[in-house]
Design a protein around this motif. Structure first.
Motif, PDB file in Angstrom:
ATOM      1  N   ASN A  19       0.986  -1.208  -0.148  1.00 21.94           N
ATOM      2  CA  ASN A  19      -0.045  -0.050   0.024  1.00 21.94           C
ATOM      3  C   ASN A  19       0.761   1.126  -0.033  1.00 21.94           C
ATOM      4  OD1 ASN A  19      -2.767  -1.941   0.455  1.00 21.94           O
ATOM      5  ND2 ASN A  19      -2.342  -1.099   2.276  1.00 21.94           N
ATOM      6  N   HIS A  20       2.276   1.173   0.832  1.00 18.61           N
ATOM      7  CA  HIS A  20       3.100   2.034   0.804  1.00 18.61           C
ATOM      8  C   HIS A  20       3.544   2.371  -0.268  1.00 18.61           C
ATOM      9  CE1 HIS A  20       5.877   4.838   3.852  1.00 18.61           C
ATOM     10  NE2 HIS A  20       5.725   4.831   2.544  1.00 18.61           N
ATOM     11  N   LEU A  21       4.324   0.917  -1.495  1.00 17.20           N
ATOM     12  CA  LEU A  21       4.793   1.916  -2.342  1.00 17.20           C
ATOM     13  C   LEU A  21       3.646   2.283  -3.655  1.00 17.20           C
ATOM     14  CD1 LEU A  21       7.095  -1.310  -1.647  1.00 17.20           C
ATOM     15  CD2 LEU A  21       7.856   1.360  -2.174  1.00 17.20           C
ATOM     16  N   GLU A  22       2.498   1.628  -3.482  1.00 17.62           N
ATOM     17  CA  GLU A  22       1.783   1.850  -4.682  1.00 17.62           C
ATOM     18  C   GLU A  22       0.992   3.722  -4.056  1.00 17.62           C
ATOM     19  OE1 GLU A  22      -0.753  -1.972  -5.711  1.00 17.62           O
ATOM     20  OE2 GLU A  22      -1.866  -1.411  -3.842  1.00 17.62           O
ATOM     21  N   GLU A 104      15.022  -3.590   9.210  1.00 18.57           N
ATOM     22  CA  GLU A 104      14.233  -4.586  10.617  1.00 18.57           C
ATOM     23  C   GLU A 104      12.673  -3.742  11.714  1.00 18.57           C
ATOM     24  OE1 GLU A 104      15.451  -7.266  13.284  1.00 18.57           O
ATOM     25  OE2 GLU A 104      16.557  -6.527  11.891  1.00 18.57           O
ATOM     26  N   GLY A 105      11.882  -5.013  11.629  1.00 17.84           N
ATOM     27  CA  GLY A 105      11.245  -4.313  12.676  1.00 17.84           C
ATOM     28  C   GLY A 105       9.811  -4.726  11.597  1.00 17.84           C
ATOM     29  N   GLU A 106       9.171  -4.963  12.157  1.00 14.96           N
ATOM     30  CA  GLU A 106       7.030  -4.307  11.358  1.00 14.96           C
ATOM     31  C   GLU A 106       7.670  -3.241  11.004  1.00 14.96           C
ATOM     32  OE1 GLU A 106       4.697  -7.085  11.929  1.00 14.96           O
ATOM     33  OE2 GLU A 106       6.521  -7.681  13.648  1.00 14.96           O
ATOM     34  N   TYR A 107       6.458  -2.811  10.266  1.00 12.33           N
ATOM     35  CA  TYR A 107       5.962  -2.206   9.470  1.00 12.33           C
ATOM     36  C   TYR A 107       5.509  -0.258   9.811  1.00 12.33           C
ATOM     37  CZ  TYR A 107       3.711   1.658   6.108  1.00 12.33           C
ATOM     38  OH  TYR A 107       3.710   2.349   5.525  1.00 12.33           O
ATOM     39  N   ASP A 108       6.522   0.326   9.902  1.00  6.08           N
ATOM     40  CA  ASP A 108       6.260   1.692  10.582  1.00  6.08           C
ATOM     41  C   ASP A 108       6.373   2.561   9.349  1.00  6.08           C
ATOM     42  OD1 ASP A 108       6.415   3.599  12.666  1.00  6.08           O
ATOM     43  OD2 ASP A 108       7.873   4.564  11.234  1.00  6.08           O
ATOM     44  N   ARG A 109       5.731   3.583   8.873  1.00  4.22           N
ATOM     45  CA  ARG A 109       5.135   4.375   7.754  1.00  4.22           C
ATOM     46  C   ARG A 109       5.706   5.231   8.035  1.00  4.22           C
ATOM     47  NH1 ARG A 109      -0.291   7.280   7.858  1.00  4.22           N
ATOM     48  NH2 ARG A 109       0.320   8.962   9.532  1.00  4.22           N
ATOM     49  N   THR A 110       6.459   6.416   9.000  1.00  7.66           N
ATOM     50  CA  THR A 110       7.260   6.756   8.823  1.00  7.66           C
ATOM     51  C   THR A 110       9.203   6.452   8.708  1.00  7.66           C
ATOM     52  OG1 THR A 110       5.959   8.423  10.289  1.00  7.66           O
ATOM     53  CG2 THR A 110       8.960   9.169  10.331  1.00  7.66           C
ATOM     54  N   PHE A 112       9.816   3.637   7.023  1.00  2.00           N
ATOM     55  CA  PHE A 112       9.396   2.907   5.771  1.00  2.00           C
ATOM     56  C   PHE A 112       9.854   4.227   4.868  1.00  2.00           C
ATOM     57  CE2 PHE A 112       7.850   0.856   1.870  1.00  2.00           C
ATOM     58  CZ  PHE A 112       8.931   0.189   1.624  1.00  2.00           C
ATOM     59  N   SER A 113       8.930   5.301   4.763  1.00  2.00           N
ATOM     60  CA  SER A 113       9.328   6.888   3.783  1.00  2.00           C
ATOM     61  C   SER A 113      10.865   7.079   4.040  1.00  2.00           C
ATOM     62  CB  SER A 113       8.049   7.225   4.393  1.00  2.00           C
ATOM     63  OG  SER A 113       6.690   7.694   4.150  1.00  2.00           O
ATOM     64  N   ILE A 114      11.654   7.198   5.046  1.00  2.00           N
ATOM     65  CA  ILE A 114      13.174   7.823   5.522  1.00  2.00           C
ATOM     66  C   ILE A 114      13.761   6.419   4.942  1.00  2.00           C
ATOM     67  CG2 ILE A 114      14.855   7.848   7.055  1.00  2.00           C
ATOM     68  CD1 ILE A 114      12.804   8.503   9.181  1.00  2.00           C
ATOM     69  N   MET A 115      13.016   5.234   5.142  1.00  2.00           N
ATOM     70  CA  MET A 115      14.329   4.291   4.057  1.00  2.00           C
ATOM     71  C   MET A 115      14.277   4.439   2.500  1.00  2.00           C
ATOM     72  SD  MET A 115      15.570   1.510   4.333  1.00  2.00           S
ATOM     73  CE  MET A 115      15.784   0.901   6.188  1.00  2.00           C
ATOM     74  N   LEU A 116      13.019   4.725   1.670  1.00  2.00           N
ATOM     75  CA  LEU A 116      12.809   5.049   1.018  1.00  2.00           C
ATOM     76  C   LEU A 116      13.323   5.911   0.141  1.00  2.00           C
ATOM     77  CD1 LEU A 116       9.322   4.266   0.252  1.00  2.00           C
ATOM     78  CD2 LEU A 116      11.408   2.623  -0.456  1.00  2.00           C
ATOM     79  N   ASP A 117      13.482   7.064   1.531  1.00  2.00           N
ATOM     80  CA  ASP A 117      14.095   7.844   0.724  1.00  2.00           C
ATOM     81  C   ASP A 117      15.972   7.722   0.925  1.00  2.00           C
ATOM     82  OD1 ASP A 117      12.679  10.107   0.807  1.00  2.00           O
ATOM     83  OD2 ASP A 117      12.357  10.806   2.147  1.00  2.00           O
ATOM     84  N   ASN A 118      16.405   7.304   2.036  1.00  2.00           N
ATOM     85  CA  ASN A 118      18.040   6.025   1.598  1.00  2.00           C
ATOM     86  C   ASN A 118      18.910   6.161   0.914  1.00  2.00           C
ATOM     87  OD1 ASN A 118      17.795   7.622   4.784  1.00  2.00           O
ATOM     88  ND2 ASN A 118      17.203   5.909   5.907  1.00  2.00           N
TER      89      ASN A 118
END
Length: 137
Positions: A19-22, A104-110, A112-118
């Motif tokens: 959902n986040h990626l879409e 690492e860990g469960e999905y977290d919106r914030t 995961f957004s930071i991970m995509l920016d990284n």
């Protein structure tokens, strides 16, 4: 890739990533415990759920066939010395370049957004590296 549904054991975990990626403009296809994510302006990603640990995020590029493996390895070492978030390695007889990181860990919106920016930060390093145009297909 077949249009299989994500298995029940990982459906809940990967559904949030999907959902986040879409929402961020990726076209996402499922195959067992993998998400294949394509974007018109960003790098394609694959996400694999690792049970009770998190998700492995990977992108793969093909290297030019006529480049010696030692030169590819030197190129990868240079990339790894500049990357902050991803790791690069060569795999297989085709000398495919794998870039990956782990959330690492469960999905977290914030987070995961930071991970995509990284990931995009390191992908800019890849694209701007002086050898990338010569080494990757």
């Amino acid at each position: 890739m077949s249009e299989l549904n994500i298995s029940e054991s990982v459906a809940h975990a990967l559904a949030r990533y999907r959902n986040h990626l879409e929402f961020n403009g990726y076209h996402v296809e499922e195959d067992d415990d993998l998400l294949f994510c394509r974007h018109p302006r960003k790098h394609n990603l694959m996400l694999r759920y690792i049970d009770a640990r998190g998700v492995l995020i990977r992108t793969i590029y093909s290297c030019e066939a006529n480049i010696k493996r030692i030169h590819i390895l030197e190129y990868i070492n240079e990339l790894n010395s500049e990357f902050l978030f991803m790791k690069a390695y060569v795999y297989g007889e085709e000398n495919d370049l794998f870039l990956e990181t782990f959330a690492e860990g469960e999905y977290d919106r914030t987070n995961f957004s930071i991970m995509l920016d990284n990931i995009e930060y390191d992908m800019d390093i890849l694209i701007n590296h002086k050898l990338t145009k010569d080494f990757l297909q």
